[in-house]
Design a protein around this motif. Structure first.
Motif: not given
Length: 258
Positions: A240-255, A229-238
């Motif tokens: 089809k087989d060139n994709m950037s992948t980032t993880i959305n798992v914050p280490r700090r809790q928002a206070i 789900g929202s824990a992963i972000k996949i973005k296609e490049g120029a």
């Protein structure tokens, strides 16, 4: 050569392994330049003679018809070697950089490369993490205030401590999935941003490119998005087989303070 470094690896229960498939014509100019000839090479049985013709590394083989993706290959490596810590090197690594000085520095000395990788592995053992590796960012983007990252994935060179987790049975993005498993269970991964292995990415033949089609890539991406789900972000490049992948798992809790 480098017998001292080899004995140190043994004392810390660490194994170096190069994974390769269909790149016996290029591996000598890439990863094999960066590591000593006693590092294990894992290849399909049908290609063993091709690799023996270009290098003297000890070779472990697998059935390339049954094991036909990066996830299955990584799991084979974890099953084939007994060391507590296994570090898997891709076969298309070109250069190793230190990013800690005023300017980045290329490291060509094999002994220094071994010692640097081993140092990061020992730190990961002390931390008790299941996964570790090195920076994947452009060397110009190094941030000296963040020498280590604890909530991301890594590839190219990936270290695994223990056998608590398994890789996804897929040809692509298995390292991202493994990192998310580690974050779910261990709450932390360990990426040493101070160093980087440059490599030839998705545009070289062999390796995962043997299984890369638009259909298999789409299936892999859909599976990852459904699982995480929202824990992963996949973005296609120029392409089809060139994709950037980032993880959305914050280490700090928002206070929020009233």
């Amino acid at each position: 050569m480098y017998s001292t470094e080899k004995s140190y690896l043994k004392s810390y229960d660490i194994r170096f392994v190069i994974i390769s498939r269909g790149r016996y014509d290029s591996i000598v100019d890439n990863t094999l330049r960066l590591l000593p000839e006693w590092v294990d090479l894992v290849v399909p049985e049908s290609q063993k003679e091709n690799y023996q013709a270009v290098c003297d590394n000890p070779i472990t083989t697998y059935n390339g018809d049954e094991i036909n993706g990066l996830g299955m290959t990584r799991n084979f490596v974890l099953d084939a070697f007994d060391e507590r810590t296994v570090i898997m090197f891709d076969d298309d690594l070109t250069t190793f950089y230190s990013l800690t000085g005023r300017l980045s520095r290329r490291i060509d000395d094999v002994g220094e490369i071994i010692q640097t990788v081993m140092n990061t592995a020992i730190m990961s053992q002390d931390m008790g993490v299941s996964m570790f590796g090195f920076s994947q960012k452009d060397i110009r983007m190094y941030n000296g205030t963040e020498p280590f990252i604890l909530n991301t994935w890594t590839g190219g060179v990936i270290g695994v401590n223990g056998r608590n987790l398994r890789f996804r049975n897929d040809a692509f993005k298995v390292d991202v999935d493994f990192a998310l498993q580690c974050l779910l269970v261990d709450r932390v991964t360990f990426v040493d941003n101070r160093f980087k292995f440059a490599q030839r990415r998705d545009n070289n033949k062999g390796g995962s490119s043997e299984f890369r089609t638009e259909k298999t890539m789409d299936e892999s991406v859909i599976g990852l998005r459904q699982k995480w789900g929202s824990a992963i972000k996949i973005k296609e490049g120029a392409y089809k087989d060139n994709m950037s992948t980032t993880i959305n798992v914050p280490r700090r809790q928002a206070i929020v303070y009233d």
